[in-house]
Scaffold this active site. Structure first.
Site, PDB file in Angstrom:
ATOM      1  N   THR A  98      12.740 -24.076 -80.827  1.00  0.00           N
ATOM      2  CA  THR A  98      11.363 -23.687 -81.611  1.00  0.00           C
ATOM      3  C   THR A  98      11.906 -22.805 -82.861  1.00  0.00           C
ATOM      4  OG1 THR A  98      10.138 -23.870 -79.475  1.00  0.00           O
ATOM      5  CG2 THR A  98       8.961 -22.492 -81.649  1.00  0.00           C
ATOM      6  N   LYS A 173       4.035 -26.759 -82.753  1.00  0.00           N
ATOM      7  CA  LYS A 173       4.873 -26.314 -81.880  1.00  0.00           C
ATOM      8  C   LYS A 173       4.197 -24.494 -81.957  1.00  0.00           C
ATOM      9  CE  LYS A 173       7.223 -24.580 -78.527  1.00  0.00           C
ATOM     10  NZ  LYS A 173       6.760 -24.815 -77.256  1.00  0.00           N
ATOM     11  N   LYS A 241       9.008 -14.112 -80.454  1.00  0.00           N
ATOM     12  CA  LYS A 241       9.200 -14.759 -81.489  1.00  0.00           C
ATOM     13  C   LYS A 241       8.275 -15.789 -82.086  1.00  0.00           C
ATOM     14  CE  LYS A 241      11.744 -18.419 -80.430  1.00  0.00           C
ATOM     15  NZ  LYS A 241      12.072 -19.678 -80.450  1.00  0.00           N
TER      16      LYS A 241
END
Ligand code: NAP
Length: 286
Positions: A98, A173, A241
């Protein structure tokens, strides 16, 4: 068509079971991990260990990266011994980590200048779906590259969903992980509120999961809440994150800011390497 030879870079919580599934499915797999001891399990199952990242790409048709974050991915692409340090035209690199949409578009561009094909293919689903080969794979690719990668995705996931050019899958995502963060924050707050009013967490979890408010993630996380034990399936630091990347990519909704602050606080409290469900530990102390 001759079977594709795969290079796998990054054998962490996700990379390990995903690479194993490709081996089990009969693919020839070459592996490389920064901490070399993590390769042993795969080598025992029939993988070959590459001595360097350069050797990994030279000896593979397709390289798949599954690394922590943007910095790690850029490093393995761009450093002096990295994936792009030598001429390897017509290879395909699939980044399943990701990262930000911006990083994915950047990687696509620098690959194109070297005539390397690039797909961004982040996954939805954690360690268990990775083990079971039931991930949901989001794909940013040209039609031609998607056709080439499809047999790999068929092993790793229950479905792969092409959403556009490289970068689009990373946007998708970040969007789904925002929903994940909301779900787990909501679940944690709900359990704590109920407990404070004398309702046992066992009962509250049954109420949630037997009713319309239950879903895949509230079911998966029930056991860890019951045991109050949160070994990392999806490390909390990775969600921090992802929420940061979503903010940087323009998410400015009413809930993103307090949500990010909540998980970031939990990370600062030392819960970053615990599972994301450890948000409940942080909230209990408030
Ligand atoms: P992880 O267990 O922390 O593994 C990270 C991997 O990246 C390790 O192989 C690590 O190597 C490698 N790495 C980190 N920095 C590096 C660097 N500078 N150079 C080379 N290698 C480096 O992470 P994970 O849980 O597998 O997650 C991988 C990615 O998938 C992340 O982007 C995460 O957001 C995403 N993801 C995770 C889940 C999940 O449930 N875990 C679900 C969906 C998506 P070492 O072994 O040497 O440290």
């Amino acid at each position: 068509m001759e079977a594709l030879k795969l290079g796998w870079l990054g054998l962490g919580n996700m990379g390990n079971p995903m690479a194993k599934n490709l081996l089990k499915a009969g693919f020839e797999v070459v592996v490389f991990n920064r901490s070399k001891h993590k390769e042993k399990e795969l080598v025992d199952l029939g993988a070959t260990s590459a001595a360097s990242i350069q050797e990994l790409i030279q000896t593979s048709d397709v390289v798949i990266t599954m690394l922590s974050n943007d910095e790690a991915v850029k490093e393995v692409f761009e450093n002096e011994n990295g994936l792009l340090s030598q001429d390897n035209p017509e290879k395909l690199i699939i980044n399943m980590s990701t990262v930000s949409p911006e990083t994915s578009r950047y990687l696509a561009t620098i690959c194109a200048t070297r005539k390397i094909h690039f797909i961004d293919a982040p996954v939805s689903g954690s360690v268990k779906p990775a083990q079971d080969g039931t991930l949901v794979i989001l794909v940013g690719a040209s039609d031609e590259d998607y056709v080439l990668a499809k047999p790999i995705f068929n092993v790793l996931g229950k479905v792969s969903i092409p959403v556009g050019t490289p970068g689009k899958a990373s946007s998708a995502k970040l969007a789904i992980n925002y929903l994940l963060g909301l779900n787990l924050q909501g679940l944690a707050e709900t359990i704590i509120f109920a407990e404070k009013n004398g309702v046992r967490k066992e009962d509250m979890l049954s109420i949630i999961n037997e009713g319309a408010c239950g879903n895949g993630i509230t079911t998966i996380k029930a056991n860890s809440i019951l045991k109050d034990d949160y070994p990392a399936a999806f490390a909390l630091k990775h969600l921090v994150k992802d929420l940061r990347l979503a903010k940087e990519a323009g998410l400015d909704s009413p809930l993103i800011h307090p949500l990010y602050d909540s998980y970031e606080t939990a990370q600062k409290e030392g819960l970053g390497d615990e599972d994301v469900m450890a948000i409940i530990t942080s909230l209990r102390n408030k």
